[in-house]
Write an enzyme that holds these catalytic residues in place. Structure first.
Site, PDB file in Angstrom:
ATOM      1  N   ASP A  31      26.121  48.963  -4.668  1.00 35.52           N
ATOM      2  CA  ASP A  31      25.587  49.128  -3.327  1.00 35.52           C
ATOM      3  C   ASP A  31      24.056  48.965  -3.381  1.00 35.52           C
ATOM      4  O   ASP A  31      23.396  49.650  -4.166  1.00 35.52           O
ATOM      5  CB  ASP A  31      25.958  50.548  -2.839  1.00 35.52           C
ATOM      6  CG  ASP A  31      25.546  50.793  -1.405  1.00 35.52           C
ATOM      7  OD1 ASP A  31      24.685  50.052  -0.893  1.00 35.52           O
ATOM      8  OD2 ASP A  31      26.083  51.742  -0.806  1.00 35.52           O
ATOM      9  N   GLU A  83       4.978  49.497 -26.020  1.00 32.97           N
ATOM     10  CA  GLU A  83       6.203  49.723 -26.787  1.00 32.97           C
ATOM     11  C   GLU A  83       6.988  48.418 -26.876  1.00 32.97           C
ATOM     12  O   GLU A  83       8.182  48.417 -27.102  1.00 32.97           O
ATOM     13  CB  GLU A  83       7.031  50.889 -26.247  1.00 32.97           C
ATOM     14  CG  GLU A  83       7.212  50.947 -24.773  1.00 32.97           C
ATOM     15  CD  GLU A  83       7.883  52.245 -24.326  1.00 32.97           C
ATOM     16  OE1 GLU A  83       8.960  52.562 -24.829  1.00 32.97           O
ATOM     17  OE2 GLU A  83       7.313  52.920 -23.454  1.00 32.97           O
ATOM     18  N   CYS A 120       6.069  55.640 -23.480  1.00 30.79           N
ATOM     19  CA  CYS A 120       5.243  55.371 -22.291  1.00 30.79           C
ATOM     20  C   CYS A 120       3.975  56.215 -22.229  1.00 30.79           C
ATOM     21  O   CYS A 120       3.111  55.955 -21.397  1.00 30.79           O
ATOM     22  CB  CYS A 120       6.058  55.603 -21.023  1.00 30.79           C
ATOM     23  SG  CYS A 120       7.613  54.730 -21.024  1.00 30.79           S
ATOM     24  N   THR A 163      16.240  49.143 -14.238  1.00 31.42           N
ATOM     25  CA  THR A 163      14.877  49.699 -14.113  1.00 31.42           C
ATOM     26  C   THR A 163      13.872  48.933 -14.978  1.00 31.42           C
ATOM     27  O   THR A 163      13.013  49.526 -15.601  1.00 31.42           O
ATOM     28  CB  THR A 163      14.852  51.186 -14.521  1.00 31.42           C
ATOM     29  OG1 THR A 163      15.270  51.284 -15.895  1.00 31.42           O
ATOM     30  CG2 THR A 163      15.765  52.037 -13.676  1.00 31.42           C
ATOM     31  N   SER A 211      17.847  61.217 -20.826  1.00 32.13           N
ATOM     32  CA  SER A 211      16.409  60.923 -20.794  1.00 32.13           C
ATOM     33  C   SER A 211      15.762  61.554 -19.563  1.00 32.13           C
ATOM     34  O   SER A 211      14.609  61.986 -19.607  1.00 32.13           O
ATOM     35  CB  SER A 211      16.157  59.404 -20.830  1.00 32.13           C
ATOM     36  OG  SER A 211      16.485  58.798 -19.602  1.00 32.13           O
ATOM     37  N   HIS A 244       4.310  59.598 -14.531  1.00 32.06           N
ATOM     38  CA  HIS A 244       4.968  58.439 -15.135  1.00 32.06           C
ATOM     39  C   HIS A 244       6.170  58.103 -14.244  1.00 32.06           C
ATOM     40  O   HIS A 244       6.960  58.990 -13.907  1.00 32.06           O
ATOM     41  CB  HIS A 244       5.433  58.765 -16.554  1.00 32.06           C
ATOM     42  CG  HIS A 244       6.367  57.727 -17.099  1.00 32.06           C
ATOM     43  ND1 HIS A 244       6.002  56.398 -17.192  1.00 32.06           N
ATOM     44  CD2 HIS A 244       7.649  57.794 -17.524  1.00 32.06           C
ATOM     45  CE1 HIS A 244       7.028  55.701 -17.675  1.00 32.06           C
ATOM     46  NE2 HIS A 244       8.032  56.521 -17.877  1.00 32.06           N
ATOM     47  N   ASN A 328       9.549  49.458 -13.849  1.00 30.55           N
ATOM     48  CA  ASN A 328       8.954  50.264 -14.913  1.00 30.55           C
ATOM     49  C   ASN A 328       8.042  49.398 -15.783  1.00 30.55           C
ATOM     50  O   ASN A 328       8.474  48.365 -16.290  1.00 30.55           O
ATOM     51  CB  ASN A 328      10.072  50.874 -15.784  1.00 30.55           C
ATOM     52  CG  ASN A 328       9.538  51.956 -16.718  1.00 30.55           C
ATOM     53  OD1 ASN A 328       8.342  52.222 -16.753  1.00 30.55           O
ATOM     54  ND2 ASN A 328      10.438  52.576 -17.465  1.00 30.55           N
ATOM     55  N   SER A 364       9.130  58.906 -23.936  1.00 29.07           N
ATOM     56  CA  SER A 364      10.399  59.332 -24.532  1.00 29.07           C
ATOM     57  C   SER A 364      10.194  59.637 -25.999  1.00 29.07           C
ATOM     58  O   SER A 364       9.271  59.142 -26.632  1.00 29.07           O
ATOM     59  CB  SER A 364      11.446  58.224 -24.391  1.00 29.07           C
ATOM     60  OG  SER A 364      11.713  57.998 -23.040  1.00 29.07           O
TER      61      SER A 364
END
Ligand code: CAA
Length: 445
Positions: A31, A83, A120, A163, A211, A244, A328, A364
């Site tokens: 959706d 990263e 991040c 994302t 996460s 973040h 992101n 993370s």
């Protein structure tokens, strides 16, 4: 006491975009509102075939230097946070400095260069390094450039594919900054976590739901740690709270928790008590589960109140405008959130000089950091020079097949031949692989 902080910012968005509700969701049988309303995302930015973390970072840094009239001799540090690095030894900052040396007469031979890694949060850590270097008086009057650059790609078919994003943020860290001064006080929440990692692999291993819990737990610890050395936070003292932002829906959760924390034992809690009751206190419950249920119930009611909703609209929503359009950017994400808030204030003609922001960074693995920033007199002049709106409007709109081709082009394990979608103009581009497997770059006029 020296005032040190962010003097200027530049943002470089990947030149392609994927429309998540319209192009991605139908292909995944989802959706569109999962994106528009749930995750809070409209588009993701992707790098064109000739773009990568070096070109995006170098292009942002060049624009920053040109705009501020800086020469390489004015810069004493170049720190890159990423990263998405492709080399375990040679730092991306050397590639970026090499690019810049192609277009300036001087070089960066006396600048300290490095690469920061902690998912991040590394962008914020690089700002800290520059801050400490200037505070310690080791900068010889020079400034630092911090570049946060990432291609946040996930394996196709994984939950994180929703994302993604790509872009770079370049920040100039100086004494007596024009934009924001950073607080000396900081709070940390840090623990050995296995929620999102890339053990020598390009695409992350991610436990998405976990996460999100780890993000909130570490952020909460960081807030408590900050308050223990700084001051108790109150919603009315903070103009914006850039977090973040892996996706705006995550910040919606962090914002609600933060608000509940800040209003506890204040006149706001008293004022809301008639409508939704007082906040549950642990000591009032027999066991943890009943206490947690009561908290959840309180939060559900809290988020419906006018008071919360107007605070959220004024303090958090303005930080999310750019994230909705770009997805992101990992290390750059919290710095995009700050820029988004300042840009909003400039557009709305809000006078921010002297106002405080609280900045919530997260990486993370996992660590959160909280510090405060005081907006400086030159903020508006700086932020009005961003060209991000024009960049976003000029992006090439990928269809789903094209998206998959672009994903393959940037997959380090694949060699595919795909024509570029846009024409580079006055920027650094990827120019092939050299004899030692190094990446090569050139400037296109
Ligand atoms: N209408 C409105 N809302 C809808 C909807 C619809 N039709 N369909 C779904 N939603 C809502 C869901 O209810 C959910 O919201 P809540 O969490 O508030 O309930 C939201 O949209 C997302 O839906 P799903 O949970 O079904 O989505 P998903 O299964 O694809 O998982 C995700 C989401 C776990 C975030 C996944 O995208 C992921 O793994 N992302 C990568 C990891 C990540 O970004 N984690 C964030 C914290 S870690 C971090 O911040 C570091 C970093 O940068 C990676």
């Amino acid at each position: 006491m020296k005032s040190v902080g962010i003097d200027a910012v530049e943002i470089w968005a990947g030149k392609l975009k994927l429309d998540l509700p319209e192009t991605f969701a139908p292909e995944k049988d989802e959706d569109p509102d999962k994106y528009r309303k749930g995750l809070g995302l409209v588009n993701s930015s992707f790098p064109d075939t000739y773009e990568d973390i070096v070109t995006m970072g170098a292009n942002a840094a060049k624009r920053l230097m040109d705009r501020k009239g800086l020469k390489p001799d004015d810069i004493g540090r170049i720190d890159v946070a990423t990263e998405s690095a492709f080399d375990n030894s040679k730092p991306v900052s050397t590639y970026i400095a090499g690019c810049l040396e192609q277009v300036y007469d001087e070089d960066f031979h006396h600048a300290n260069k490095g690469e920061r890694k902690f998912a991040c949060i590394a962008g914020t850590q690089s700002i800290d390094d520059a801050y400490n270097w200037i505070k310690a008086g080791r900068n010889r009057g020079r400034s630092a450039i911090v570049v946060a650059t990432d291609t946040a790609l996930y394996a196709r078919g994984s939950s994180g594919e929703a994302t993604q994003g790509a872009g770079a943020v370049a920040l100039l860290i100086t004494e007596d900054p024009s934009m924001v001064e950073l607080s000396t006080e900081q709070g940390y929440g840090s623990a050995d976590e296995t929620d999102f990692l890339k053990p020598n692999q390009q695409f992350p291993s991610v436990d998405g739901k976990r996460s999100m819990q780890v993000y909130l737990a570490r952020m909460r610890e960081a807030v408590e740690d900050f308050e223990s050395v700084a001051w108790d936070m109150h919603p009315e003292d903070l103009e914006y709270i850039p977090f973040h932002t892996p996706f705006p829906g995550m910040v919606r959760k962090a914002g609600l928790l933060g608000y509940r924390h800040m209003i506890r034992d204040t006149e706001i809690e008293d004022e809301l008590a008639g409508e939704i009751g007082r906040q549950p206190r642990e000591g009032e419950y027999e066991d943890w589960d009943t206490y947690e249920d009561a908290i959840r119930d309180y939060m559900d009611k809290l988020k419906q109140t006018d008071m919360y909703q107007s605070w959220y609209a004024e303090t958090i929503e303005p930080t999310l405008g750019l994230a909705r359009e770009v997805g992101n950017w990992y290390t750059g994400s919290v710095h995009v959130a700050r820029a988004s808030a300042l840009k909003h204030a400039a557009e709305e003609d809000i006078d921010l000089t002297g106002e405080q922001m609280l900045v919530g960074s997260y990486g993370s693995g996992a660590q959160a950091e909280i510090h405060a920033e005081t907006v400086q007199e030159g903020w508006k002049e700086e932020i009005e020079q961003l060209t991000i709106d024009e960049q976003l409007a000029a992006r090439y709109d990928l269809d789903f097949d094209e998206y998959e081709q672009v994903h393959d082009v940037h997959n380090h394990d694949m060699t595919v031949d795909v024509e570029e979608f846009t024409i580079p103009n006055g920027e650094f581009v990827f120019a092939g692989i050299g004899r030692m497997n190094e990446r090569k770059y050139e400037y296109v006029e």
